[in-house]
Scaffold this active site. Structure first.
Site, PDB file in Angstrom:
ATOM      1  N   GLU A 181       0.832  -1.198   0.000  1.00 40.91           N
ATOM      2  CA  GLU A 181       0.000   0.000   0.000  1.00 40.91           C
ATOM      3  C   GLU A 181       0.872   1.256   0.000  1.00 40.91           C
ATOM      4  O   GLU A 181       2.025   1.245   0.436  1.00 40.91           O
ATOM      5  CB  GLU A 181      -0.917  -0.008   1.221  1.00 40.91           C
ATOM      6  CG  GLU A 181      -1.882  -1.196   1.268  1.00 40.91           C
ATOM      7  CD  GLU A 181      -2.891  -1.204   0.126  1.00 40.91           C
ATOM      8  OE1 GLU A 181      -2.990  -0.188  -0.597  1.00 40.91           O
ATOM      9  OE2 GLU A 181      -3.569  -2.231  -0.064  1.00 40.91           O
ATOM     10  N   ASP A 182       0.303   2.363  -0.504  1.00 34.86           N
ATOM     11  CA  ASP A 182       0.956   3.673  -0.525  1.00 34.86           C
ATOM     12  C   ASP A 182       2.234   3.665  -1.371  1.00 34.86           C
ATOM     13  O   ASP A 182       3.118   4.497  -1.168  1.00 34.86           O
ATOM     14  CB  ASP A 182       1.265   4.161   0.896  1.00 34.86           C
ATOM     15  CG  ASP A 182       0.004   4.321   1.733  1.00 34.86           C
ATOM     16  OD1 ASP A 182      -1.021   4.760   1.166  1.00 34.86           O
ATOM     17  OD2 ASP A 182       0.048   4.017   2.933  1.00 34.86           O
ATOM     18  N   ARG A 183       2.318   2.711  -2.297  1.00 35.22           N
ATOM     19  CA  ARG A 183       3.435   2.643  -3.238  1.00 35.22           C
ATOM     20  C   ARG A 183       4.776   2.345  -2.586  1.00 35.22           C
ATOM     21  O   ARG A 183       5.822   2.463  -3.231  1.00 35.22           O
ATOM     22  CB  ARG A 183       3.561   3.953  -4.056  1.00 35.22           C
ATOM     23  CG  ARG A 183       2.274   4.444  -4.680  1.00 35.22           C
ATOM     24  CD  ARG A 183       1.660   3.456  -5.636  1.00 35.22           C
ATOM     25  NE  ARG A 183       2.507   3.185  -6.786  1.00 35.22           N
ATOM     26  CZ  ARG A 183       2.230   2.282  -7.737  1.00 35.22           C
ATOM     27  NH1 ARG A 183       1.140   1.523  -7.637  1.00 35.22           N
ATOM     28  NH2 ARG A 183       3.037   2.107  -8.742  1.00 35.22           N
ATOM     29  N   LEU A 184       4.765   1.920  -1.311  1.00 40.01           N
ATOM     30  CA  LEU A 184       6.020   1.580  -0.643  1.00 40.01           C
ATOM     31  C   LEU A 184       6.275   0.082  -0.850  1.00 40.01           C
ATOM     32  O   LEU A 184       6.229  -0.720   0.081  1.00 40.01           O
ATOM     33  CB  LEU A 184       5.956   1.937   0.842  1.00 40.01           C
ATOM     34  CG  LEU A 184       7.309   2.062   1.554  1.00 40.01           C
ATOM     35  CD1 LEU A 184       8.139   3.193   0.958  1.00 40.01           C
ATOM     36  CD2 LEU A 184       7.106   2.290   3.050  1.00 40.01           C
ATOM     37  N   HIS A 185       6.514  -0.285  -2.097  1.00 42.43           N
ATOM     38  CA  HIS A 185       6.611  -1.679  -2.487  1.00 42.43           C
ATOM     39  C   HIS A 185       7.875  -2.335  -1.928  1.00 42.43           C
ATOM     40  O   HIS A 185       8.854  -1.667  -1.609  1.00 42.43           O
ATOM     41  CB  HIS A 185       6.621  -1.800  -4.015  1.00 42.43           C
ATOM     42  CG  HIS A 185       5.514  -1.066  -4.677  1.00 42.43           C
ATOM     43  ND1 HIS A 185       4.192  -1.205  -4.303  1.00 42.43           N
ATOM     44  CD2 HIS A 185       5.532  -0.159  -5.693  1.00 42.43           C
ATOM     45  CE1 HIS A 185       3.439  -0.443  -5.074  1.00 42.43           C
ATOM     46  NE2 HIS A 185       4.217   0.213  -5.914  1.00 42.43           N
TER      47      HIS A 185
END
Length: 205
Positions: A181-185
């Site tokens: 989530e939130d692009r914090l891959h």
């Protein structure tokens, strides 16, 4: 649907990226991914111009990842001239990608022949009839080529085209990418060291 909040931790991955790929491939298959063996294959011409297309990775093991093609196609010509490539598996149902890079080499004639014989006859005929990547006058012309070959070899095994076969990529980099989530891959990359071992490192998303 996957829980994208779940982390991908270093301790959760097998230290051998080929075994880890097998785990993820199995999970992608179990999740109902259509053609989990489908991957984007990127190649480049000698002048650096890139090209990419979807292919089916027909086999993979500790020796590498194998795709088959017409050696006279664009990808065949580019791999012959610049024998390195990249593969990308995208398993959207699981929020996962696997990026693989490395040098390529042709498979043996024996391996190619065994694979060709395993294909449906219609697929074999199409491979023989198609001048892959080159202009053709029409769809009808392709179908006429197939029909002519089918009649010529009726009741007989089809020959293995001399201009058709496999390329095996021997990976020197394999990255496992997990959506968060939130692009914090999460991104964990394995790189082959000079002594043949695998070094693992985390990459920023």
């Amino acid at each position: 649907m996957p829980d994208f909040a779940q982390p991908m931790r270093e301790e959760d991955l097998d230290p051998d990226p080929i075994r880890q790929f097998a785990v993820w491939f199995g999970e992608a298959t179990a999740a109902g991914t259509r053609a989990p063996e489908a991957a984007a294959l990127a190649t480049a011409a000698p002048d650096g111009r890139p090209s990419v297309r979807m292919v089916l990775v027909k086999r993979w093991d500790e020796h590498g990842f194998v795709v088959f093609t017409n050696y006279e196609s664009r990808k065949g010509a580019e791999l012959a001239a610049n024998p390195v490539a990249a593969l990308l598996f995208n398993w959207e149902l699981l929020g996962r990608q696997v990026r693989i890079e490395g040098p390529v080499a042709r498979t043996s004639a024996e391996e190619t022949g065994a694979y060709v014989r395993s294909r449906p006859r219609g697929s074999q005929l199409s491979a023989m009839a198609s001048p892959q990547s080159r202009p053709v006058p029409s769809r009808a012309a392709l179908e006429a080529n197939v029909a002519e070959l089918a009649a010529r070899y009726e009741g007989r095994d089809l020959p293995v085209p001399g201009n058709w076969g496999g390329f095996r990529m021997s990976p020197d980099s394999i990255e496992f990418w997990q959506h968060r989530e939130d692009r914090l891959h999460d991104r964990l990359r394995f790189r082959r060291t000079p002594d043949g071992a695998w070094h693992r490192e985390r990459l920023a998303p």
